[in-house]
Every structure is written in structure tokens, then in C-alpha cells.
Design a protein around this motif. Sequence first.
Motif, mmCIF file in Angstrom:
data_model
loop_
_atom_site.group_PDB
_atom_site.id
_atom_site.type_symbol
_atom_site.label_atom_id
_atom_site.label_comp_id
_atom_site.label_asym_id
_atom_site.label_seq_id
_atom_site.Cartn_x
_atom_site.Cartn_y
_atom_site.Cartn_z
ATOM 1 N N PRO A 13 0.802 -1.227 0.000
ATOM 2 C CA PRO A 13 0.000 0.000 0.000
ATOM 3 C C PRO A 13 0.832 1.273 0.000
ATOM 4 N N LEU A 14 1.936 1.274 0.763
ATOM 5 C CA LEU A 14 2.790 2.457 0.784
ATOM 6 C C LEU A 14 3.492 2.666 -0.546
ATOM 7 N N GLU A 15 3.919 1.588 -1.185
ATOM 8 C CA GLU A 15 4.533 1.696 -2.505
ATOM 9 C C GLU A 15 3.549 2.292 -3.509
ATOM 10 N N ALA A 16 2.296 1.830 -3.459
ATOM 11 C CA ALA A 16 1.279 2.351 -4.371
ATOM 12 C C ALA A 16 1.015 3.824 -4.103
ATOM 13 N N ALA A 17 0.939 4.204 -2.830
ATOM 14 C CA ALA A 17 0.708 5.599 -2.483
ATOM 15 C C ALA A 17 1.894 6.468 -2.890
ATOM 16 N N ALA A 18 3.116 5.959 -2.680
ATOM 17 C CA ALA A 18 4.307 6.718 -3.070
ATOM 18 C C ALA A 18 4.366 6.916 -4.578
ATOM 19 N N ALA A 19 3.977 5.902 -5.328
ATOM 20 C CA ALA A 19 3.950 6.033 -6.788
ATOM 21 C C ALA A 19 2.940 7.084 -7.222
ATOM 22 N N ALA A 20 1.812 7.150 -6.511
ATOM 23 C CA ALA A 20 0.762 8.101 -6.868
ATOM 24 C C ALA A 20 1.177 9.547 -6.606
ATOM 25 N N ILE A 21 1.998 9.770 -5.577
ATOM 26 C CA ILE A 21 2.397 11.149 -5.246
ATOM 27 C C ILE A 21 3.798 11.488 -5.746
ATOM 28 N N ASP A 22 4.413 10.587 -6.498
ATOM 29 C CA ASP A 22 5.785 10.803 -6.970
ATOM 30 C C ASP A 22 5.806 11.864 -8.057
ATOM 31 N N ARG A 23 5.849 13.117 -7.614
ATOM 32 C CA ARG A 23 5.896 14.276 -8.494
ATOM 33 C C ARG A 23 7.077 15.144 -8.080
ATOM 34 N N PRO A 24 7.622 15.957 -8.995
ATOM 35 C CA PRO A 24 8.812 16.746 -8.655
ATOM 36 C C PRO A 24 8.656 17.631 -7.428
ATOM 37 N N HIS A 25 7.460 18.186 -7.219
ATOM 38 C CA HIS A 25 7.275 19.097 -6.093
ATOM 39 C C HIS A 25 7.034 18.373 -4.775
ATOM 40 N N VAL A 26 6.835 17.044 -4.818
ATOM 41 C CA VAL A 26 6.655 16.255 -3.598
ATOM 42 C C VAL A 26 7.961 15.530 -3.319
ATOM 43 N N THR A 27 8.614 15.905 -2.243
ATOM 44 C CA THR A 27 9.897 15.297 -1.902
ATOM 45 C C THR A 27 9.790 14.572 -0.560
ATOM 46 N N PRO A 28 10.662 13.608 -0.308
ATOM 47 C CA PRO A 28 10.645 12.930 0.995
ATOM 48 C C PRO A 28 10.809 13.902 2.164
ATOM 49 N N ASP A 29 11.697 14.883 2.016
ATOM 50 C CA ASP A 29 11.908 15.833 3.105
ATOM 51 C C ASP A 29 10.662 16.666 3.374
ATOM 52 N N ARG A 30 9.940 17.036 2.325
ATOM 53 C CA ARG A 30 8.705 17.795 2.524
ATOM 54 C C ARG A 30 7.645 16.945 3.206
ATOM 55 N N LEU A 31 7.607 15.674 2.881
ATOM 56 C CA LEU A 31 6.688 14.777 3.580
ATOM 57 C C LEU A 31 7.064 14.652 5.054
ATOM 58 N N THR A 32 8.367 14.582 5.334
ATOM 59 C CA THR A 32 8.823 14.504 6.721
ATOM 60 C C THR A 32 8.393 15.739 7.501
ATOM 61 N N VAL A 33 8.596 16.914 6.899
ATOM 62 C CA VAL A 33 8.218 18.165 7.559
ATOM 63 C C VAL A 33 6.704 18.250 7.726
ATOM 64 N N ALA A 34 5.961 17.789 6.726
ATOM 65 C CA ALA A 34 4.501 17.775 6.845
ATOM 66 C C ALA A 34 4.067 16.855 7.980
ATOM 67 N N GLY A 35 4.698 15.679 8.074
ATOM 68 C CA GLY A 35 4.381 14.775 9.169
ATOM 69 C C GLY A 35 4.693 15.382 10.517
ATOM 70 N N LEU A 36 5.818 16.108 10.608
ATOM 71 C CA LEU A 36 6.185 16.787 11.844
ATOM 72 C C LEU A 36 5.142 17.842 12.210
ATOM 73 N N ALA A 37 4.760 18.668 11.237
ATOM 74 C CA ALA A 37 3.780 19.727 11.489
ATOM 75 C C ALA A 37 2.445 19.147 11.945
ATOM 76 N N LEU A 38 2.023 18.074 11.298
ATOM 77 C CA LEU A 38 0.763 17.431 11.678
ATOM 78 C C LEU A 38 0.859 16.797 13.062
ATOM 79 N N GLY A 39 2.019 16.222 13.390
ATOM 80 C CA GLY A 39 2.207 15.644 14.714
ATOM 81 C C GLY A 39 2.139 16.687 15.812
ATOM 82 N N VAL A 40 2.787 17.832 15.582
ATOM 83 C CA VAL A 40 2.733 18.926 16.564
ATOM 84 C C VAL A 40 1.310 19.484 16.655
#
Length: 212
Positions: A13-40
Motif C-alpha cells: 500500500p505504501l509503494e502504491a501511495a508513493a507512486a501516486a504522489i511521486d511528483r517533482p514538487h513532492v519530496t521525501p523531506d517535505r513529507l517529513t516536515v509535513a508529518g512533523l507539522a501534523l504531529g505537533v
Amino acid sequence: MLDASARALLARPLEAAAAAIDRPHVTPDRLTVAGLALGVAAAGAAAMQLWGVALTLWLVSRLADGLDGTLARRRRARAPRGDQSRESHAGGFLDITADFVAYGSTVVGVAIGAANQFDAPWWPFLLVLLTYYVNGTAFLAFSSIAERTGRTLDDGRSLSFLGRIAEGTETIAVHALWMIVPFWSWQIALGWSVFVAVSAAQRIIVGYLRLR
């Protein structure tokens, strides 16, 4: 304890989701920061006793945290060899730091919310933070020394994790449970602190023996 099983179960499921969002403006680091912001944000919602909102934000933040590594591995497979190592190290550092901030924040947020709404005592949550501190120190110190001495444990993650009974999957579940039944949160925190303390002791012993 459950991380390996959870990764195997969620891999496709994660592989499928990653493939769906694999766009130049979506980066792993931005996902990490988004996860951090949502966690806080989840911690803030818990502090205001908005338990349903807190639970939703928490689970979405952990989804982002799972997707960042999956997307990183997907990108790394296509990257030049020199870039692979550099991005992996930087992303791994950012990811573990964000995890610690998100975990610690939600402990504090739940403690504030439960104390204000249910007169829950603070000290079980302080014990959780103490055991997190010891546990984190043990596995981060092991990972650093193992890297320098060539004794790394490679399970696909950036750091050498000494898997014990309290891992990321259990942590996510317990934090979610606090938000589902906040009126029992301090009792859950007390039991969880013992669980994490045992895990920390295991990591200290096993880490020491592996590095001898």
C-alpha cells in the motif's frame, strides 16, 4: 516488536501511495516536515481536548512519516550513486529528529489535555518522557558507534535499529489510544513507561554485547 510485521503488511500500500504522489514538487523531506507539522498540531489539539481532531491529525502525520521513507527509496533507486548516499543521510537525520519531536510533543499535549479535562496526574507522562530519553539515547548511540566500527544492522532504514519490544508501531498505537480513551490516558502512560523502560534495558544490554 511489531515494526517488521507492520512494514511487511504495509509495504505494497505504501509503494502504491508513493507512486501516486511521486511528483517533482513532492519530496521525501517535505513529507517529513509535513508529518512533523501534523504531529505537533495533533499535540496542540490534544492539549485543547479536541480528541477526535488530535487522533485524525496524529494518524495522518504517521502516514506521512511512512510515506517519506518509501518515496525516498523509490527516488534513490533512480538517483546517481553519489546523490543516493547524500540524500539518504540527510533525510534519515531529518526523519528521526522529526519523529522525536512528534512523539515528545504528543506526550506533552495529551498530558495537558487529560490534566485539564480529567484531572489526570502528570507524573506518568513524565515517566514516559524519561523512558523515551533513555531508549532514544541507547539506540542512537549504538547506531553511531556501529556505523564507525562497521557493525551496522541494515534493515533498509537510515540508522541501525536494535529492534526490541517497544518500537515505532507500538508507539503510534499507544499515542492513538491516548486520544481514543483520554480518560484512561494516565493509566496507559504508566503501563507504557514500564514497557518502554524494559525495551530500553534490552537495547542497552544487547547494544553493549554487540559492540564488545
